[in-house]
Design an enzyme around this catalytic site. Structure first.
Site, PDB file in Angstrom:
ATOM      1  N   THR A  53      34.422  -1.450  39.078  1.00  0.00           N
ATOM      2  CA  THR A  53      34.615  -2.101  40.312  1.00  0.00           C
ATOM      3  C   THR A  53      35.791  -3.142  40.293  1.00  0.00           C
ATOM      4  O   THR A  53      36.372  -3.654  39.314  1.00  0.00           O
ATOM      5  CB  THR A  53      33.486  -3.283  40.686  1.00  0.00           C
ATOM      6  OG1 THR A  53      33.519  -3.839  41.996  1.00  0.00           O
ATOM      7  CG2 THR A  53      33.189  -4.286  39.628  1.00  0.00           C
ATOM      8  N   ILE A 105      29.042  -1.450  44.806  1.00  0.00           N
ATOM      9  CA  ILE A 105      29.458  -2.768  45.013  1.00  0.00           C
ATOM     10  C   ILE A 105      30.118  -2.952  46.487  1.00  0.00           C
ATOM     11  O   ILE A 105      31.153  -2.655  46.354  1.00  0.00           O
ATOM     12  CB  ILE A 105      30.293  -3.171  43.673  1.00  0.00           C
ATOM     13  CG1 ILE A 105      29.778  -3.352  42.560  1.00  0.00           C
ATOM     14  CG2 ILE A 105      30.900  -4.549  44.044  1.00  0.00           C
ATOM     15  CD1 ILE A 105      28.487  -4.357  42.316  1.00  0.00           C
ATOM     16  N   ASP A 138      33.531   0.901  42.816  1.00  0.00           N
ATOM     17  CA  ASP A 138      32.399   1.316  42.372  1.00  0.00           C
ATOM     18  C   ASP A 138      31.680   1.587  43.791  1.00  0.00           C
ATOM     19  O   ASP A 138      31.797   0.789  44.650  1.00  0.00           O
ATOM     20  CB  ASP A 138      31.718   0.134  41.817  1.00  0.00           C
ATOM     21  CG  ASP A 138      30.206   0.575  41.317  1.00  0.00           C
ATOM     22  OD1 ASP A 138      29.913   1.209  40.332  1.00  0.00           O
ATOM     23  OD2 ASP A 138      29.293   0.173  42.099  1.00  0.00           O
ATOM     24  N   PRO A 161      39.537   1.456  41.404  1.00  0.00           N
ATOM     25  CA  PRO A 161      40.282   0.464  42.150  1.00  0.00           C
ATOM     26  C   PRO A 161      41.682   0.861  42.425  1.00  0.00           C
ATOM     27  O   PRO A 161      42.283   0.553  43.579  1.00  0.00           O
ATOM     28  CB  PRO A 161      40.340  -0.673  41.569  1.00  0.00           C
ATOM     29  CG  PRO A 161      40.116  -0.568  40.260  1.00  0.00           C
ATOM     30  CD  PRO A 161      39.328   0.542  39.798  1.00  0.00           C
ATOM     31  N   GLY A 168      45.140  -4.825  42.983  1.00  0.00           N
ATOM     32  CA  GLY A 168      44.960  -4.783  41.446  1.00  0.00           C
ATOM     33  C   GLY A 168      44.966  -3.553  41.075  1.00  0.00           C
ATOM     34  O   GLY A 168      44.232  -2.544  41.536  1.00  0.00           O
ATOM     35  N   MET A 180      37.135  -8.963  49.910  1.00  0.00           N
ATOM     36  CA  MET A 180      37.168  -8.885  51.453  1.00  0.00           C
ATOM     37  C   MET A 180      37.526 -10.264  52.060  1.00  0.00           C
ATOM     38  O   MET A 180      36.773 -10.492  53.267  1.00  0.00           O
ATOM     39  CB  MET A 180      36.039  -8.445  52.101  1.00  0.00           C
ATOM     40  CG  MET A 180      35.628  -6.750  51.748  1.00  0.00           C
ATOM     41  SD  MET A 180      34.415  -5.928  52.470  1.00  0.00           S
ATOM     42  CE  MET A 180      33.095  -6.494  51.357  1.00  0.00           C
ATOM     43  N   LYS A 219      39.728   5.094  57.489  1.00  0.00           N
ATOM     44  CA  LYS A 219      40.342   4.836  58.864  1.00  0.00           C
ATOM     45  C   LYS A 219      41.472   5.808  59.199  1.00  0.00           C
ATOM     46  O   LYS A 219      42.310   5.908  57.984  1.00  0.00           O
ATOM     47  CB  LYS A 219      40.826   3.337  58.737  1.00  0.00           C
ATOM     48  CG  LYS A 219      40.453   2.308  59.772  1.00  0.00           C
ATOM     49  CD  LYS A 219      41.053   1.111  59.707  1.00  0.00           C
ATOM     50  CE  LYS A 219      39.949   0.185  59.456  1.00  0.00           C
ATOM     51  NZ  LYS A 219      39.984  -1.213  59.312  1.00  0.00           N
ATOM     52  N   ASP A 225      37.613   7.978  51.010  1.00  0.00           N
ATOM     53  CA  ASP A 225      37.801   7.048  51.821  1.00  0.00           C
ATOM     54  C   ASP A 225      39.535   6.686  51.649  1.00  0.00           C
ATOM     55  O   ASP A 225      39.908   7.314  50.974  1.00  0.00           O
ATOM     56  CB  ASP A 225      37.240   5.760  51.114  1.00  0.00           C
ATOM     57  CG  ASP A 225      35.613   5.689  51.623  1.00  0.00           C
ATOM     58  OD1 ASP A 225      35.267   6.482  52.341  1.00  0.00           O
ATOM     59  OD2 ASP A 225      34.985   4.940  50.802  1.00  0.00           O
ATOM     60  N   GLY A 272      35.898   4.146  46.737  1.00  0.00           N
ATOM     61  CA  GLY A 272      36.872   3.265  46.184  1.00  0.00           C
ATOM     62  C   GLY A 272      36.187   2.192  45.204  1.00  0.00           C
ATOM     63  O   GLY A 272      34.946   1.835  45.451  1.00  0.00           O
TER      64      GLY A 272
HETATM   65  N1  SAH Z   1      33.410  -0.832  46.383  1.00  0.00           N
HETATM   66  C1  SAH Z   1      34.754  -1.521  46.160  1.00  0.00           C
HETATM   67  C2  SAH Z   1      34.765  -2.725  47.080  1.00  0.00           C
HETATM   68  C3  SAH Z   1      34.849  -2.162  48.474  1.00  0.00           C
HETATM   69  S1  SAH Z   1      34.963  -3.464  49.536  1.00  0.00           S
HETATM   70  C4  SAH Z   1      34.700  -2.463  44.784  1.00  0.00           C
HETATM   71  O1  SAH Z   1      33.636  -1.791  43.891  1.00  0.00           O
HETATM   72  O2  SAH Z   1      35.630  -2.818  44.318  1.00  0.00           O
HETATM   73  C5  SAH Z   1      36.883  -3.620  49.945  1.00  0.00           C
HETATM   74  C6  SAH Z   1      37.170  -4.931  49.015  1.00  0.00           C
HETATM   75  O3  SAH Z   1      37.297  -4.538  47.747  1.00  0.00           O
HETATM   76  C7  SAH Z   1      38.797  -5.059  49.406  1.00  0.00           C
HETATM   77  O4  SAH Z   1      38.707  -6.067  50.631  1.00  0.00           O
HETATM   78  C8  SAH Z   1      39.181  -6.106  48.344  1.00  0.00           C
HETATM   79  O5  SAH Z   1      38.591  -7.364  48.249  1.00  0.00           O
HETATM   80  C9  SAH Z   1      38.720  -5.232  47.130  1.00  0.00           C
HETATM   81  N2  SAH Z   1      39.215  -4.279  46.574  1.00  0.00           N
HETATM   82  C10 SAH Z   1      39.194  -3.107  46.325  1.00  0.00           C
HETATM   83  N3  SAH Z   1      40.287  -2.361  45.612  1.00  0.00           N
HETATM   84  C11 SAH Z   1      40.720  -3.447  45.291  1.00  0.00           C
HETATM   85  C12 SAH Z   1      42.228  -3.505  44.347  1.00  0.00           C
HETATM   86  N4  SAH Z   1      42.729  -2.409  43.883  1.00  0.00           N
HETATM   87  N5  SAH Z   1      42.808  -4.672  44.330  1.00  0.00           N
HETATM   88  C13 SAH Z   1      42.054  -5.917  44.670  1.00  0.00           C
HETATM   89  N6  SAH Z   1      41.086  -5.881  45.337  1.00  0.00           N
HETATM   90  C14 SAH Z   1      40.388  -4.844  45.714  1.00  0.00           C
END
Ligand code: SAH
Length: 509
Positions: A120, A95, A92, A14, A204, A175, A59, A37, A90
Site C-alpha cells: 500500500t 486499502i 493494495d 504504488p 511516492g 486522498m 478516468k 486503473d 493501484g
Molecule cells: N489502494 C491504494 C489507495 C487508493 S486511494 C493503496 O493501497 O495505496 C488513492 C490514494 O492513495 C491517493 O489519493 C493517495 O493518497 C494514495 N496514493 C496512491 N498511490 C500513491 C503514491 N504513489 N504516492 C502517494 N500517495 C499515493
C-alpha cells in the site's frame, strides 16, 4: 455453459514497478483479460501480451471514472466467458481500493476469486521518503485514514476529534490533497498540536516523487505553493523527524527526470531499467514495433548460395534477432551459416551478433548504410561474392543498388516488418497529464510513430517542451527535416551512448 473463469484482484504497488508481488506479475502476464486503473504503472500495461484483452477502467481525460457497477459487471461477464481475469489495482486492492466490494459481488455471483495483496502507498510512500511508519522510540501505532470528504452520510466518516488525540502514533492520510485545509483546521481545533511534525509524499516511489517536511499548520500552504497534486499522502507524527537521517532515494544523477522512451517495448526493457537506476522515470510509449516476415523467396535464395566468398550484412539489432529466429525455425543444421563472413552496422548490432557467438568481420567507420556502401568495397574483396542483405521492410536498397556493379550478387532477405503500435487505453491521458522532460529518439521513424497515437498539436507541444536526444546522425537528419531541435546527439550510437549523453547533459546543468 462452460466452466466459469477466476478473477484475481491484484495489487500493482504504488508506482515503482519493482513493488508488485511475484504472484501478481505472473498472473498479469498469463491471464486472458486484464482490467486496470489509472494509478497503475504504465510499464506493466505496455508489457501485457498483445493477445490479452485489455480494459482500462480508470478516468479518461475530462471524463468520469467507469462506475463501480460497470466494473463489477465486466468482471462477471469475462469470468462467465470462462476467462481468467486479472483485476489490477493501484497499490493494495483492499486499502481504500474498493477491492472488497468487487470480491463480495463476485462471491454473490458464484465467481471464484483470489486476492493478491500489494504494497500500500501508505507504507511504501513514507518508506521511499525515508519515514518509518513506526519507531521503537517515536511511534507505537500507525493509523491509515482517508481525507476524502464523503457527501454520502451513510458512509463511515473519520472521527477527527479522536484522531486529533493520537499519542505516540503516526497518522497517514490518503486522498487528502483537496481537503487539506479542512483537515488541518479540524485537527487543530480538536486539540492536535499545530506544530506536529508532518510530511507530504507526492507520487511516492515514482522517480518523480516529491517530499516536503513541515508542521501540521503549514501543510495547506505547501500544497498551494508547491502545487501538490494527487496521488499524495500526508504523514503526521514524530517519525517525520527521522526523514533527514533516513533519506535514501534522492541521490541519483537523473532524479525525477521524466524520459519518454519511444523505442519498441520488446527491446526497451533494459533501457527502462537503466533509466530507473539513474533515478529517471521511463515513460514507456513505444511508437514502433517489429514483427517477423516470412520472406520465402529470400530464404530459398539464401539456401542456394554456393559461393566461397559470402557475406551476411546486418544493419540493425532487429535484423539479427529476426534472422536468427527464422533461421532456427527453417533449418535443422547450424552449418548452413558456415563460411559466411559477417558485416554489421552499429555497436549494438555487433554486440547482439556476439551473443549468438557470431563475431563481426567487418564494420564501417560510421553506423549508416551509406558509409558501408562507400567503405566496404574498399576494405574487402566483393568480386564474385554473394552478399545477403538482411533487412526490414522499410530499409533502403542502397546495397542492392551499389554492390552488383562491383561484381557481387546481392540476396535481399527481409526478416521483419515495422508497424506502429496503438497504446493501450488510458496511457495517452497519463502522458498529456505528466509530460516528459526529455525524449529519446532511437530512430527517425520513432517520431513518426507518435502521430499514430497523438494529434499533431499534441506531438508539437510535447516535443517543444522537452529536451530531445537522438541516437545518431541518421535519426538526427530525419528529426531536423521535421524541424525538431535536437538537444544532444549520442557520440556512440547505441543505448549506452544515448544514456551517457543524457547524464552528461543533466550533470552540466
Ligand atoms: N489502494 C491504494 C489507495 C487508493 S486511494 C493503496 O493501497 O495505496 C488513492 C490514494 O492513495 C491517493 O489519493 C493517495 O493518497 C494514495 N496514493 C496512491 N498511490 C500513491 C503514491 N504513489 N504516492 C502517494 N500517495 C499515493
Amino acid at each position: 455453459m462452460g466452466k466459469t473463469g477466476k478473477v484475481y484482484l491484484i495489487g500493482a504497488g504504488p508506482g515503482d514497478p519493482g513493488l508488485i508481488t511475484v504472484r501478481g506479475k505472473e498472473l498479469l502476464y498469463s491471464c486472458d483479460a486484464v482490467l486496470y486503473d489509472n494509478l497503475v504503472c504504465p510499464e506493466f500495461i505496455i508489457a501485457i501480451p498483445k493477445t490479452t484483452e485489455k480494459y482500462y477502467v480508470g478516468k479518461k481525460a475530462g471524463d468520469h471514472p467507469v462506475p463501480q457497477e460497470k466494473i463489477n459487471e465486466l468482471l462477471l461477464k469475462l469470468a462467465r466467458e470462462g476467462k481468467s481475469v486479472a483485476r489490477l489495482k493501484g497499490s493494495d486492492p483492499l486499502i481504500f481500493g474498493r477491492g472488497g466490494e468487487e470480491a463480495k459481488y463476485l462471491k454473490e455471483h458464484g465467481v471464484e476469486f483470489e486476492i493478491i495483496t500489494g504494497v500500500t502507498s501508505g507504507i511504501a510512500g513514507p518508506a521511499y521518503a525515508g519515514i518509518p511508519c513506526t519507531d521503537r522510540m517515536l511511534a507505537s501505532s500507525v493509523l491509515f485514514l482517508t481525507g476524502h470528504k464523503s457527501s454520502d452520510k451513510l458512509k463511515s466518516t473519520v472521527p477527527w476529534d479522536w484522531v486529533a488525540k493520537i499519542k505516540n502514533g503516526t497518522v497517514v492520510i490518503y486522498m487528502g490533497v483537496n481537503e487539506i485545509s479542512n483537515i488541518t483546521s479540524q485537527l487543530i481545533e480538536y486539540g492536535m498540536n499545530s506544530d506536529t511534525s508532518a510530511a507530504i509524499v507526492e507520487r511516492g516511489t515514482f522517480p518523480s516523487q516529491r517530499v516536503f517536511t513541515a508542521t501540521l499548520k503549514n501543510l495547506p500552504g505547501i500544497v498551494k505553493n508547491e502545487n501538490v497534486r494527487p496521488p499524495a499522502l500526508f504523514v503526521l507524527g514524530e517519525v517525520v523527524n527521522l526523514q533527514p537521517y533516513l533519506e535514501w532515494f534522492a541521490d541519483r544523477p537523473l532524479l525525477g527526470l521524466r524520459v519518454l522512451v519511444t523505442r519498441a517495448s520488446a527491446q526497451a526493457g533494459d533501457l527502462y531499467r537503466r533509466l530507473r537506476e539513474l533515478g529517471a522515470e521511463p515513460l514507456p510509449y513505444p511508437t514502433i514495433a517489429a514483427r517477423v516476415v516470412d520472406d520465402v523467396n529470400g530464404w530459398t535464395n539464401f539456401s542456394y548460395i554456393q559461393n566461397e566468398n559470402k557475406w551476411l550484412i546486418f544493419t540493425s539489432e532487429n535484423g539479427v534477432r529476426y534472422f536468427m529466429d527464422s533461421f532456427f525455425k527453417k533449418f535443422d543444421d547450424i552449418r548452413m551459416l558456415a563460411g559466411f563472413k559477417i558485416a554489421a552496422i552499429g555497436a549494438g548490432t555487433s554486440k547482439l551478433l556476439k551473443e549468438y557467438r557470431l563475431p563481426t568481420d567487418y564494420m564501417p567507420s560510421k553506423a549508416t548504410v551509406n558509409i558501408l556502401v562507400d567503405e566496404m568495397p574498399k576494405a574487402v574483396d566483393l568480386k564474385g561474392a554473394a552478399v545477403v542483405r538482411v533487412r526490414g521492410n522499410l530499409a533502403d536498397d542502397l546495397i542492392e543498388k551499389a554492390f552488383p556493379g562491383m561484381g557481387a550478387e546481392v540476396v535481399p532477405l527481409t526478416t521483419y516488418e515495422t508497424y506502429y503500435p496503438k497504446w493501450p487505453d488510458g496511457l495517452k491521458e497519463k502522458l498529456i497529464d505528466y509530460p516528459p522532460d526529455a525524449i529519446l529518439f532511437t530512430s527517425g521513424s520513432t517520431k513518426k510513430g507518435l502521430y499514430h497515437n497523438l494529434s499533431k498539436d499534441e506531438v508539437d507541444k510535447i516535443i517543444q517542451n522537452a529536451k530531445v536526444f537522438s541516437i545518431g546522425p541518421k535519426a538526427s537528419a530525419v528529426l531536423k527535416s521535421e524541424d525538431v531541435n535536437i538537444t544532444r546527439e549520442a557520440k556512440v550510437q547505441n543505448i549506452a551512448g544515448l544514456l551517457d549523453e543524457l547524464v552528461d547533459y543533466y550533470s552540466e546543468k
